[in-house]
Design a protein around this motif. Structure first.
Motif, PDB file in Angstrom:
ATOM      1  N   GLY A  40       0.808  -1.215   0.000  1.00  0.00           N
ATOM      2  CA  GLY A  40       0.000   0.000   0.000  1.00  0.00           C
ATOM      3  C   GLY A  40       0.841   1.266   0.000  1.00  0.00           C
ATOM      4  O   GLY A  40       0.454   2.292  -0.566  1.00  0.00           O
ATOM      5  N   VAL A  41       2.011   1.193   0.604  1.00  0.00           N
ATOM      6  CA  VAL A  41       2.931   2.333   0.625  1.00  0.00           C
ATOM      7  C   VAL A  41       3.670   2.457  -0.712  1.00  0.00           C
ATOM      8  O   VAL A  41       3.890   3.558  -1.229  1.00  0.00           O
ATOM      9  N   LEU A  42       4.029   1.299  -1.288  1.00  0.00           N
ATOM     10  CA  LEU A  42       4.836   1.297  -2.511  1.00  0.00           C
ATOM     11  C   LEU A  42       4.040   1.615  -3.771  1.00  0.00           C
ATOM     12  O   LEU A  42       4.565   2.221  -4.705  1.00  0.00           O
ATOM     13  N   THR A  43       2.767   1.204  -3.803  1.00  0.00           N
ATOM     14  CA  THR A  43       1.967   1.387  -5.026  1.00  0.00           C
ATOM     15  C   THR A  43       1.868   2.848  -5.470  1.00  0.00           C
ATOM     16  O   THR A  43       2.109   3.148  -6.644  1.00  0.00           O
ATOM     17  N   PRO A  44       1.503   3.791  -4.582  1.00  0.00           N
ATOM     18  CA  PRO A  44       1.451   5.185  -5.042  1.00  0.00           C
ATOM     19  C   PRO A  44       2.801   5.670  -5.565  1.00  0.00           C
ATOM     20  O   PRO A  44       2.862   6.382  -6.579  1.00  0.00           O
ATOM     21  N   ALA A  45       3.877   5.289  -4.894  1.00  0.00           N
ATOM     22  CA  ALA A  45       5.205   5.750  -5.289  1.00  0.00           C
ATOM     23  C   ALA A  45       5.583   5.267  -6.689  1.00  0.00           C
ATOM     24  O   ALA A  45       5.950   6.063  -7.567  1.00  0.00           O
ATOM     25  N   ILE A  46       5.476   3.953  -6.923  1.00  0.00           N
ATOM     26  CA  ILE A  46       5.919   3.399  -8.212  1.00  0.00           C
ATOM     27  C   ILE A  46       4.946   3.746  -9.333  1.00  0.00           C
ATOM     28  O   ILE A  46       5.357   3.987 -10.464  1.00  0.00           O
ATOM     29  N   SER A  47       3.651   3.805  -9.026  1.00  0.00           N
ATOM     30  CA  SER A  47       2.653   4.055 -10.075  1.00  0.00           C
ATOM     31  C   SER A  47       2.784   5.453 -10.663  1.00  0.00           C
ATOM     32  O   SER A  47       2.906   5.617 -11.879  1.00  0.00           O
ATOM     33  N   VAL A  48       2.757   6.447  -9.788  1.00  0.00           N
ATOM     34  CA  VAL A  48       2.800   7.836 -10.275  1.00  0.00           C
ATOM     35  C   VAL A  48       4.164   8.143 -10.902  1.00  0.00           C
ATOM     36  O   VAL A  48       4.250   8.794 -11.950  1.00  0.00           O
ATOM     37  N   LEU A  49       5.237   7.641 -10.293  1.00  0.00           N
ATOM     38  CA  LEU A  49       6.574   7.906 -10.822  1.00  0.00           C
ATOM     39  C   LEU A  49       6.748   7.297 -12.217  1.00  0.00           C
ATOM     40  O   LEU A  49       7.364   7.905 -13.101  1.00  0.00           O
ATOM     41  N   SER A  50       6.196   6.091 -12.434  1.00  0.00           N
ATOM     42  CA  SER A  50       6.328   5.452 -13.751  1.00  0.00           C
ATOM     43  C   SER A  50       5.616   6.248 -14.840  1.00  0.00           C
ATOM     44  O   SER A  50       6.024   6.236 -16.003  1.00  0.00           O
ATOM     45  N   ALA A  51       4.548   6.958 -14.456  1.00  0.00           N
ATOM     46  CA  ALA A  51       3.819   7.779 -15.429  1.00  0.00           C
ATOM     47  C   ALA A  51       4.559   9.074 -15.742  1.00  0.00           C
ATOM     48  O   ALA A  51       4.716   9.447 -16.912  1.00  0.00           O
ATOM     49  N   THR A  52       5.021   9.763 -14.710  1.00  0.00           N
ATOM     50  CA  THR A  52       5.703  11.049 -14.945  1.00  0.00           C
ATOM     51  C   THR A  52       7.036  10.851 -15.678  1.00  0.00           C
ATOM     52  O   THR A  52       7.518  11.774 -16.339  1.00  0.00           O
ATOM     53  N   VAL A  95     -12.410   9.196 -15.874  1.00  0.00           N
ATOM     54  CA  VAL A  95     -10.997   9.184 -16.272  1.00  0.00           C
ATOM     55  C   VAL A  95     -10.541   7.755 -16.562  1.00  0.00           C
ATOM     56  O   VAL A  95      -9.813   7.492 -17.531  1.00  0.00           O
ATOM     57  N   THR A  96     -10.985   6.800 -15.728  1.00  0.00           N
ATOM     58  CA  THR A  96     -10.594   5.406 -15.914  1.00  0.00           C
ATOM     59  C   THR A  96     -11.123   4.856 -17.236  1.00  0.00           C
ATOM     60  O   THR A  96     -10.413   4.130 -17.945  1.00  0.00           O
ATOM     61  N   VAL A  97     -12.358   5.218 -17.583  1.00  0.00           N
ATOM     62  CA  VAL A  97     -12.934   4.774 -18.857  1.00  0.00           C
ATOM     63  C   VAL A  97     -12.110   5.333 -20.028  1.00  0.00           C
ATOM     64  O   VAL A  97     -11.748   4.606 -20.965  1.00  0.00           O
ATOM     65  N   VAL A  98     -11.774   6.622 -19.954  1.00  0.00           N
ATOM     66  CA  VAL A  98     -10.955   7.256 -21.002  1.00  0.00           C
ATOM     67  C   VAL A  98      -9.603   6.558 -21.103  1.00  0.00           C
ATOM     68  O   VAL A  98      -9.102   6.274 -22.200  1.00  0.00           O
ATOM     69  N   TRP A  99      -9.005   6.237 -19.939  1.00  0.00           N
ATOM     70  CA  TRP A  99      -7.690   5.590 -19.894  1.00  0.00           C
ATOM     71  C   TRP A  99      -7.686   4.259 -20.633  1.00  0.00           C
ATOM     72  O   TRP A  99      -6.853   4.010 -21.501  1.00  0.00           O
ATOM     73  N   PHE A 100      -8.658   3.401 -20.329  1.00  0.00           N
ATOM     74  CA  PHE A 100      -8.680   2.078 -20.954  1.00  0.00           C
ATOM     75  C   PHE A 100      -9.040   2.142 -22.435  1.00  0.00           C
ATOM     76  O   PHE A 100      -8.512   1.368 -23.241  1.00  0.00           O
ATOM     77  N   LEU A 101      -9.921   3.063 -22.809  1.00  0.00           N
ATOM     78  CA  LEU A 101     -10.228   3.243 -24.230  1.00  0.00           C
ATOM     79  C   LEU A 101      -8.988   3.755 -24.981  1.00  0.00           C
ATOM     80  O   LEU A 101      -8.722   3.338 -26.115  1.00  0.00           O
ATOM     81  N   PRO A 199       8.339   0.625 -24.636  1.00  0.00           N
ATOM     82  CA  PRO A 199       7.299   0.224 -25.597  1.00  0.00           C
ATOM     83  C   PRO A 199       5.927   0.831 -25.332  1.00  0.00           C
ATOM     84  O   PRO A 199       5.169   1.062 -26.268  1.00  0.00           O
ATOM     85  N   PHE A 200       5.624   1.110 -24.055  1.00  0.00           N
ATOM     86  CA  PHE A 200       4.289   1.649 -23.764  1.00  0.00           C
ATOM     87  C   PHE A 200       4.125   3.048 -24.350  1.00  0.00           C
ATOM     88  O   PHE A 200       3.202   3.317 -25.114  1.00  0.00           O
ATOM     89  N   PHE A 201       5.022   3.959 -24.004  1.00  0.00           N
ATOM     90  CA  PHE A 201       4.912   5.320 -24.530  1.00  0.00           C
ATOM     91  C   PHE A 201       5.231   5.356 -26.027  1.00  0.00           C
ATOM     92  O   PHE A 201       4.821   6.275 -26.735  1.00  0.00           O
ATOM     93  N   VAL A 212      -0.433  13.481 -24.401  1.00  0.00           N
ATOM     94  CA  VAL A 212      -1.769  13.061 -23.948  1.00  0.00           C
ATOM     95  C   VAL A 212      -1.657  11.780 -23.122  1.00  0.00           C
ATOM     96  O   VAL A 212      -2.263  11.656 -22.053  1.00  0.00           O
ATOM     97  N   LEU A 213      -0.847  10.828 -23.614  1.00  0.00           N
ATOM     98  CA  LEU A 213      -0.680   9.545 -22.924  1.00  0.00           C
ATOM     99  C   LEU A 213      -0.043   9.740 -21.547  1.00  0.00           C
ATOM    100  O   LEU A 213      -0.462   9.108 -20.574  1.00  0.00           O
ATOM    101  N   VAL A 214       0.951  10.628 -21.450  1.00  0.00           N
ATOM    102  CA  VAL A 214       1.591  10.909 -20.155  1.00  0.00           C
ATOM    103  C   VAL A 214       0.589  11.511 -19.176  1.00  0.00           C
ATOM    104  O   VAL A 214       0.515  11.112 -18.011  1.00  0.00           O
ATOM    105  N   LEU A 215      -0.211  12.464 -19.652  1.00  0.00           N
ATOM    106  CA  LEU A 215      -1.185  13.126 -18.780  1.00  0.00           C
ATOM    107  C   LEU A 215      -2.248  12.152 -18.275  1.00  0.00           C
ATOM    108  O   LEU A 215      -2.544  12.091 -17.079  1.00  0.00           O
ATOM    109  N   VAL A 216      -2.804  11.352 -19.206  1.00  0.00           N
ATOM    110  CA  VAL A 216      -3.851  10.408 -18.808  1.00  0.00           C
ATOM    111  C   VAL A 216      -3.254   9.285 -17.959  1.00  0.00           C
ATOM    112  O   VAL A 216      -3.884   8.805 -17.012  1.00  0.00           O
ATOM    113  N   ALA A 217      -2.013   8.872 -18.277  1.00  0.00           N
ATOM    114  CA  ALA A 217      -1.340   7.837 -17.481  1.00  0.00           C
ATOM    115  C   ALA A 217      -1.127   8.311 -16.048  1.00  0.00           C
ATOM    116  O   ALA A 217      -1.296   7.539 -15.092  1.00  0.00           O
TER     117      ALA A 217
END
Length: 362
Positions: A40-52, A95-101, A199-201, A212-217
């Motif tokens: 629970g502590v690690l998820t916010p850290a790795i998730s947001v950092l991987s997007a930015t 936002v989640t619907v937009v993300w997956f689409l 490969p993702f970006f 757009v992908l960075v912002l929505v990610a």
């Protein structure tokens, strides 16, 4: 949290153990719970950092902005938790619907150019890979587990949203979008091996779409973080109810849904630790080793707890419970062995965090 829910279902002899086996099982469940707090502590850290970090794909000079930007985003996220899942969820749902689409659409765009990668869905290739590489496969599993890390968060989310919304979302939106996205990445790397570095970006056809992908990610990873934060709130309340935590202030944030809560002291502790991890590790790849070990450990222990409940509470016959638990354990333990080699790379983080929580519960 699935693991504490299972403990609450177990016969009382396991919650107040006398024999060595009963004490060992309780300790194992508490270790799994402690690791889930670490997750629970690690998820916010790795998730947001991987997007930015995607900003560096747009312009290499922006690489240094990922960490400070992540710290700001996390600080805001933890500051608004007091408003509750329901009010925050009003923003997150669309936002989640937009993300997956979006990720499904970009994956489809690349997939159409190289449709032969549909073969990747066949398990034959995975079996051949394991057969050809033997023990080396365990190293790869430490990366593969990153694709299934959300699974253990679904237990906690069921308490907030119920089973049917999660099932419908997975079958009709999340599952198809993820599979098409991964096929698109495979198609991209097949056509351009150099794209394997990101490969993702790389799915985006131009710089405008990368932005757009960075912002929505970033928005999507904030939501992923929210799932684990609410999960930690649920776990904390369960731990208090089971007598494993001291009493905490627990605020109900919804007049309609009993499971939607806010736990102030847990919010600030998780927030401060998560931000400290971002500053300390500086990159999502460095944090990955810590992240996967926490999840692999929790998933394996949850399977053991499930087997005990299935046999002793639900009275499942051995022929029904053993094969099912055995199948999951084979997968769970393979992941655990694969991630254990990363203890010195960062895997020690959830062990230390979990150790503190375990000491409190004991």
């Amino acid at each position: 949290g699935g693991i504490l829910a299972l403990l609450s279902l177990m016969p009382e002899k396991y919650r107040k153990p006398k024999s060595g086996n009963e004490k060992a099982l309780l300790l194992l469940v508490l270790v799994g719970t402690a690791l889930l707090f670490g997750d629970g502590v690690l998820t916010p850290a790795i998730s947001v950092l991987s997007a930015t970090e995607g900003l560096a794909v747009l312009d290499s000079s922006l690489e240094g902005t990922a960490v400070p930007l992540t710290v700001v985003i996390l600080a805001i996220l933890f500051l608004v938790q007091y408003r509750g899942t329901h009010s925050i969820g009003k923003i997150f749902g669309p936002v989640t619907v937009v993300w997956f689409l979006l990720i499904g659409g970009l994956g489809l765009y690349r997939f159409i150019a190289e449709p032969s990668v549909i073969k990747a869905l066949s398990p034959v290739y995975a079996i051949e890979f394991i057969g050809g590489n033997g023990a080396k496969t365990l190293v790869v599993l430490a990366s593969v587990i990153l694709y299934v890390t959300g699974a253990e968060a679904l237990y906690a989310d069921m308490g907030h949203f119920g089973k049917n919304p999660i099932r419908l979302a997975w079958v009709f939106l999340v599952g198809p979008a993820l599979v098409i996205n991964y096929l698109g990445q495979a198609a991209l790397v097949t056509a351009n091996p150099e794209a394997a570095s990101s490969p993702f970006f790389g799915l985006a056809p131009n710089d405008g779409m990368v932005l757009v992908l960075v912002l929505v990610a970033t928005l999507a990873t904030v939501i992923a973080s929210q799932a684990l934060i609410t999960g930690v709130f649920s776990l904390s309340r369960q731990a208090v109810q089971l007598g494993l935590f001291p009493r905490l202030t627990i605020r109900h944030t919804s007049a309609d849904t009993e499971g939607q809560i806010y736990v102030p002291v847990v919010n600030w502790l998780v927030g401060a630790t998560s931000i400290a991890l971002v500053v300390g590790f500086q990159s999502s790849s460095a944090l990955a080793s810590a992240y996967v070990l926490a999840i692999a450990g929790t998933m394996a222990i949850t399977t053991v707890a499930f087997y005990v409940v299935a046999r002793q509470v639900w009275k499942w016959p051995l022929y029904k419970a053993a094969p099912l638990a055995g199948l999951f354990l084979i997968v769970d333990l393979a992941f655990l062995l694969g991630t254990a080699s990363h203890i010195f790379d960062g895997g020690w983080v959830p062990i230390v965090l979990g150790g503190i929580v375990l000491a409190l519960m004991l």
